[in-house]
Structure formats: structure tokens, C-alpha cells
Design a protein around this motif. Structure first.
Motif, PDB file in Angstrom:
ATOM      1  N   THR A  26       4.985  33.513 -13.043  1.00  0.00           N
ATOM      2  CA  THR A  26       4.077  32.447 -12.594  1.00  0.00           C
ATOM      3  C   THR A  26       3.578  32.745 -11.181  1.00  0.00           C
ATOM      4  O   THR A  26       4.147  33.577 -10.486  1.00  0.00           O
ATOM      5  N   MET A  27       2.551  31.987 -10.790  1.00  0.00           N
ATOM      6  CA  MET A  27       2.090  32.038  -9.400  1.00  0.00           C
ATOM      7  C   MET A  27       2.518  30.760  -8.666  1.00  0.00           C
ATOM      8  O   MET A  27       1.985  30.447  -7.601  1.00  0.00           O
ATOM      9  N   GLY A  28       3.449  30.008  -9.250  1.00  0.00           N
ATOM     10  CA  GLY A  28       3.965  28.828  -8.557  1.00  0.00           C
ATOM     11  C   GLY A  28       3.048  27.629  -8.675  1.00  0.00           C
ATOM     12  O   GLY A  28       2.125  27.598  -9.470  1.00  0.00           O
ATOM     13  N   PHE A  29       3.340  26.600  -7.867  1.00  0.00           N
ATOM     14  CA  PHE A  29       2.698  25.287  -7.960  1.00  0.00           C
ATOM     15  C   PHE A  29       2.793  24.811  -9.410  1.00  0.00           C
ATOM     16  O   PHE A  29       1.814  24.538 -10.085  1.00  0.00           O
ATOM     17  N   LEU A  30       4.034  24.714  -9.831  1.00  0.00           N
ATOM     18  CA  LEU A  30       4.340  24.555 -11.260  1.00  0.00           C
ATOM     19  C   LEU A  30       3.954  23.184 -11.806  1.00  0.00           C
ATOM     20  O   LEU A  30       3.971  22.188 -11.094  1.00  0.00           O
ATOM     21  N   HIS A  31       3.598  23.187 -13.082  1.00  0.00           N
ATOM     22  CA  HIS A  31       3.306  21.956 -13.808  1.00  0.00           C
ATOM     23  C   HIS A  31       3.938  22.074 -15.196  1.00  0.00           C
ATOM     24  O   HIS A  31       4.600  23.081 -15.494  1.00  0.00           O
ATOM     25  N   GLU A  32       3.697  21.071 -16.032  1.00  0.00           N
ATOM     26  CA  GLU A  32       4.318  21.040 -17.366  1.00  0.00           C
ATOM     27  C   GLU A  32       3.993  22.283 -18.197  1.00  0.00           C
ATOM     28  O   GLU A  32       4.797  22.676 -19.045  1.00  0.00           O
ATOM     29  N   GLY A  33       2.826  22.880 -17.986  1.00  0.00           N
ATOM     30  CA  GLY A  33       2.469  24.103 -18.720  1.00  0.00           C
ATOM     31  C   GLY A  33       3.488  25.194 -18.441  1.00  0.00           C
ATOM     32  O   GLY A  33       4.038  25.819 -19.357  1.00  0.00           O
ATOM     33  N   SER A  62     -14.105  36.956  -2.814  1.00  0.00           N
ATOM     34  CA  SER A  62     -14.683  35.616  -2.579  1.00  0.00           C
ATOM     35  C   SER A  62     -13.843  34.538  -3.280  1.00  0.00           C
ATOM     36  O   SER A  62     -14.273  33.404  -3.405  1.00  0.00           O
ATOM     37  N   GLU A  63     -12.645  34.897  -3.747  1.00  0.00           N
ATOM     38  CA  GLU A  63     -11.836  33.913  -4.474  1.00  0.00           C
ATOM     39  C   GLU A  63     -10.840  33.215  -3.555  1.00  0.00           C
ATOM     40  O   GLU A  63     -10.802  33.460  -2.362  1.00  0.00           O
ATOM     41  N   ASP A  64      -9.985  32.362  -4.184  1.00  0.00           N
ATOM     42  CA  ASP A  64      -9.251  31.377  -3.400  1.00  0.00           C
ATOM     43  C   ASP A  64      -7.810  31.775  -3.060  1.00  0.00           C
ATOM     44  O   ASP A  64      -6.933  30.929  -3.030  1.00  0.00           O
ATOM     45  N   LEU A  65      -7.554  33.066  -2.752  1.00  0.00           N
ATOM     46  CA  LEU A  65      -6.172  33.501  -2.463  1.00  0.00           C
ATOM     47  C   LEU A  65      -5.526  32.676  -1.346  1.00  0.00           C
ATOM     48  O   LEU A  65      -4.430  32.142  -1.506  1.00  0.00           O
ATOM     49  N   SER A  66      -6.227  32.539  -0.210  1.00  0.00           N
ATOM     50  CA  SER A  66      -5.573  31.855   0.918  1.00  0.00           C
ATOM     51  C   SER A  66      -5.428  30.360   0.629  1.00  0.00           C
ATOM     52  O   SER A  66      -4.538  29.706   1.144  1.00  0.00           O
ATOM     53  N   LYS A  67      -6.338  29.842  -0.210  1.00  0.00           N
ATOM     54  CA  LYS A  67      -6.285  28.398  -0.507  1.00  0.00           C
ATOM     55  C   LYS A  67      -5.472  28.099  -1.762  1.00  0.00           C
ATOM     56  O   LYS A  67      -5.334  26.940  -2.147  1.00  0.00           O
ATOM     57  N   TYR A  68      -4.966  29.130  -2.441  1.00  0.00           N
ATOM     58  CA  TYR A  68      -4.226  28.884  -3.683  1.00  0.00           C
ATOM     59  C   TYR A  68      -3.026  27.979  -3.357  1.00  0.00           C
ATOM     60  O   TYR A  68      -2.294  28.234  -2.415  1.00  0.00           O
ATOM     61  N   PRO A  69      -2.827  26.885  -4.128  1.00  0.00           N
ATOM     62  CA  PRO A  69      -1.776  25.923  -3.756  1.00  0.00           C
ATOM     63  C   PRO A  69      -0.372  26.527  -3.852  1.00  0.00           C
ATOM     64  O   PRO A  69      -0.078  27.272  -4.779  1.00  0.00           O
ATOM     65  N   ALA A 180      -6.735  20.667 -19.701  1.00  0.00           N
ATOM     66  CA  ALA A 180      -5.663  21.670 -19.717  1.00  0.00           C
ATOM     67  C   ALA A 180      -4.995  21.692 -18.343  1.00  0.00           C
ATOM     68  O   ALA A 180      -5.674  21.725 -17.310  1.00  0.00           O
ATOM     69  N   MET A 181      -3.666  21.648 -18.332  1.00  0.00           N
ATOM     70  CA  MET A 181      -2.964  21.668 -17.041  1.00  0.00           C
ATOM     71  C   MET A 181      -3.216  22.987 -16.337  1.00  0.00           C
ATOM     72  O   MET A 181      -3.248  24.051 -16.959  1.00  0.00           O
ATOM     73  N   SER A 182      -3.395  22.902 -15.014  1.00  0.00           N
ATOM     74  CA  SER A 182      -3.643  24.091 -14.190  1.00  0.00           C
ATOM     75  C   SER A 182      -3.286  23.761 -12.750  1.00  0.00           C
ATOM     76  O   SER A 182      -3.505  22.627 -12.304  1.00  0.00           O
ATOM     77  N   SER A 183      -2.760  24.745 -12.048  1.00  0.00           N
ATOM     78  CA  SER A 183      -2.450  24.522 -10.630  1.00  0.00           C
ATOM     79  C   SER A 183      -3.716  24.127  -9.874  1.00  0.00           C
ATOM     80  O   SER A 183      -3.669  23.378  -8.899  1.00  0.00           O
ATOM     81  N   ARG A 184      -4.864  24.620 -10.330  1.00  0.00           N
ATOM     82  CA  ARG A 184      -6.129  24.337  -9.629  1.00  0.00           C
ATOM     83  C   ARG A 184      -6.608  22.896  -9.834  1.00  0.00           C
ATOM     84  O   ARG A 184      -7.508  22.453  -9.121  1.00  0.00           O
ATOM     85  N   ASN A 185      -6.015  22.163 -10.802  1.00  0.00           N
ATOM     86  CA  ASN A 185      -6.433  20.766 -11.015  1.00  0.00           C
ATOM     87  C   ASN A 185      -6.159  19.913  -9.785  1.00  0.00           C
ATOM     88  O   ASN A 185      -6.750  18.854  -9.617  1.00  0.00           O
ATOM     89  N   LYS A 186      -5.272  20.381  -8.922  1.00  0.00           N
ATOM     90  CA  LYS A 186      -4.954  19.678  -7.677  1.00  0.00           C
ATOM     91  C   LYS A 186      -6.227  19.428  -6.853  1.00  0.00           C
ATOM     92  O   LYS A 186      -6.313  18.455  -6.116  1.00  0.00           O
TER      93      LYS A 186
END
Ligand code: AMP
Length: 277
Positions: A26-33, A62-69, A180-186
Motif C-alpha cells: 500500500t501507499m498508506g492513508f488506509l481505508h476499508e479498501g 506534475s503529479e501529487d507526490l508531495s501532497k499525497y496524504p 470507490a474508496m480511495s486515499s485521494r477522496n480526502k
């Protein structure tokens, strides 16, 4: 529950485990998925290892590495009750030390869909997953159908490189309203959270078309586009109606089929899919 960081710590912890080992990357910021993958691994293996690593090489410039939760403490508290043997939290420097120069690349399967929109993404994914496999040496590794192309690419890599393990793909876990559950839903708040339901609506409309006899793949793609374009906060990136195994776009729907899409809701990029047939 133990966490290990370095390769030496990992090896010591891994070789203390006797019997079958399941790995849940996983990449963390875990959810039920994520937790559903861990539960399935627990049900099928004598030991379970979870890795948490936000892999820098799979993010584009240009993606969200530094902002990834990220919230390791919360992640560990969610994993704790599940009876995991240990959690591996490698560092970027440990995985990619100065002078690092070896990559794993899967060819045709990574070219369409996510691969076309995120150049270099799958090269980062397959490289890190190969390193996780080599580190943990699991008997089974658990991935989510949520990332359908990723699952297909990892199955292919596992076959092609003779990794002695079974790739298990687990169903998508959704919120009660279908998202669909996703860490990005935050990142989705208010109107954006509501607008995000458009992916599920579009997939459901396409499935309805299929279930009432629709087999023209272009009509199915057009239906998904139509639903998404009607949502003002959504920006469509792609829709696809493809062969489940090859990911080739279809003219006529036949056999196991993957409906998939990527949509920006504001600045948040969401993906989702249904399997037909
Ligand atoms: P990530 O942390 O986003 O890299 O995801 C780690 C694993 O969890 C991947 O195999 C994902 O496909 C899987 N996963 C993520 N979201 C879900 C979900 N909603 N349902 C099932 N599996 C998921």
C-alpha cells in the motif's frame, strides 16, 4: 505490532516467519479498501506483511507526490487489530539509494489507459512491486481491482519474471453511495464529493445498456461520456470499454470486459471500473 524500515530489519523479521506469507502493498492513508485486502490475506495465509511506501518513482513531475496524504500513526492503529505480523515502511533513500539504475518494465499492457495518461507511472509501479516481492518473498500478494490495469500489469510481470507467488485481486470496496474508496477522496469536499458520484453513475448507465442487450462498445463508451459531460465539476480524461485481459479497445462487447475511466473532479483525479461478462 512491529514496524521495520531497513532491509536488514525486514530480512530478520521475514525469516522468523514460518509458513505461508501474504503481502499487502500500500501507499498508506488506509481505508476499508486496503483493510479488505489485509483481511483476505489473513484468511488465506499463516502470516501477513503490509508495506506502506509512497513510491516516488510512480508519480509524474506534475503529479501529487508531495501532497499525497500520509498518516502513519493512524494507519498503524487501523492495522493493529487485524493481526498483521509486521509492517514494512521503507524509506525512499533505502529503496532508491544514490546510483540506483535498475528498472522493471512491462510493455504492451502499460501503453493504453492509465499508461497513456501517466507516462512512466507503471515503470515505477512494476519496479517497486518487484522490489517489495524480492524483499518480502511472499507466497501470495494482494491487490485491488480498483486499480484494474495495475493488477493486470502486475500479473503479467509476475508471470514474465517467474516470481514464485500468486497474485490475488480483491473486489472494489465502495462507500454506501457507490464512490470507490480511495486515499485521494480526502480531497473531495461538499459539491466535489457529490460530483464524484458521476463515475459510478456513468459505469452503472453503461452496465444497464449492456444488460439490456447493448454490445456496441462505442455506444457504451458514448453513454459513459454523456453522463460525465453532464456533470459541470467533472473533466473527463478517458473512458474505455476493453478486453479484460489485453486491455484492447473493443468494437463489439464479447467475453470478459473492463469498463474503466479517469475523471478529474476539480484537481482530484479519480479512476473507477466495472467488469462485465
Ligand atoms: P494504494 O495505497 O492506493 O496504492 O492502494 C493499495 C492497494 O489497495 C492497491 O492494490 C489498490 O488497488 C487497493 N485498493 C485501493 N482502493 C481500493 C478499494 N476501494 N477497494 C479495493 N482495493 C483497493
Amino acid at each position: 505490532m512491529r514496524t521495520v524500515t531497513t532491509l536488514d530489519e525486514l530480512r530478520t523479521a521475514r525469516f522468523a516467519l514460518k509458513g505461508t506469507v501474504g503481502l499487502v502493498p500500500t501507499m498508506g492513508f488506509l481505508h476499508e479498501g486496503h483493510l479488505s485486502l489485509i483481511r483476505q490475506a489473513k484468511a488465506e495465509c499463516e502470516h501477513v506483511v503490509v508495506s506502506i511506501f509512497v513510491n516516488p518513482t510512480q508519480f509524474g513531475p506534475s503529479e501529487d507526490l508531495s501532497k499525497y496524504p500520509r498518516d502513519l500513526e493512524r494507519d498503524l492503529s487501523l492495522i493493529e487489530p487485524l493481526g498483521v505480523d509486521f509492517v514494512w515502511t521503507p524509506t525512499a533513500e533505502g529503496m532508491y539509494p544514490t546510483g540506483y539504475q535498475t528498472w522493471v518494465e512491462v510493455e504492451a499492457l502499460t501503453h493504453p489507459l492509465e499508461g497513456a495518461k501517466r507516462p512512466g507511472h507503471f515503470k515505477g509501479v512494476t519496479t517497486v512491486v518487484a522490489k517489495l516481492f524480492n524483499g518480502v518473498q511472499p507466497h501470495k500478494a494482494y491487490f485491488g481491482q480498483k486499480d484494474a490495469q495495475q493488477a493486470a500489469v502486475i500479473r503479467q510481470m509476475t508471470r514474465d519474471l517467474n516470481f514464485p507467488l500468486e497474485v490475488v485481486v480483491c473486489p472494489i470496496v465502495r462507500e454506501a453511495d457507490g464512490l470507490a474508496m480511495s486515499s485521494r477522496n480526502k480531497y473531495l469536499e461538499g459539491a466535489h464529493r457529490q460530483a464524484a458520484l458521476v463515475l459510478f453513475r456513468a459505469l452503472s448507465a453503461a452496465k444497464d445498456l449492456y444488460e439490456t442487450g447493448g454490445r456496441d462498445a462505442e455506444k457504451i463508451r458514448a453513454k459513459m461520456r454523456e453522463v460525465i459531460e453532464a456533470e459541470p465539476l467533472a473533466q473527463l480524461q478517458y473512458v474505455s470499454c476493453a478486453n479484460y485481459d489485453t486491455l484492447d479497445e473493443l468494437d463489439v462487447v464479447q467475453g470478459k470486459t473492463l469498463l474503466s475511466m479517469a475523471v478529474f473532479i476539480g484537481k482530484t483525479r479519480l479512476i473507477d471500473n466495472f467488469v462485465l461478462g
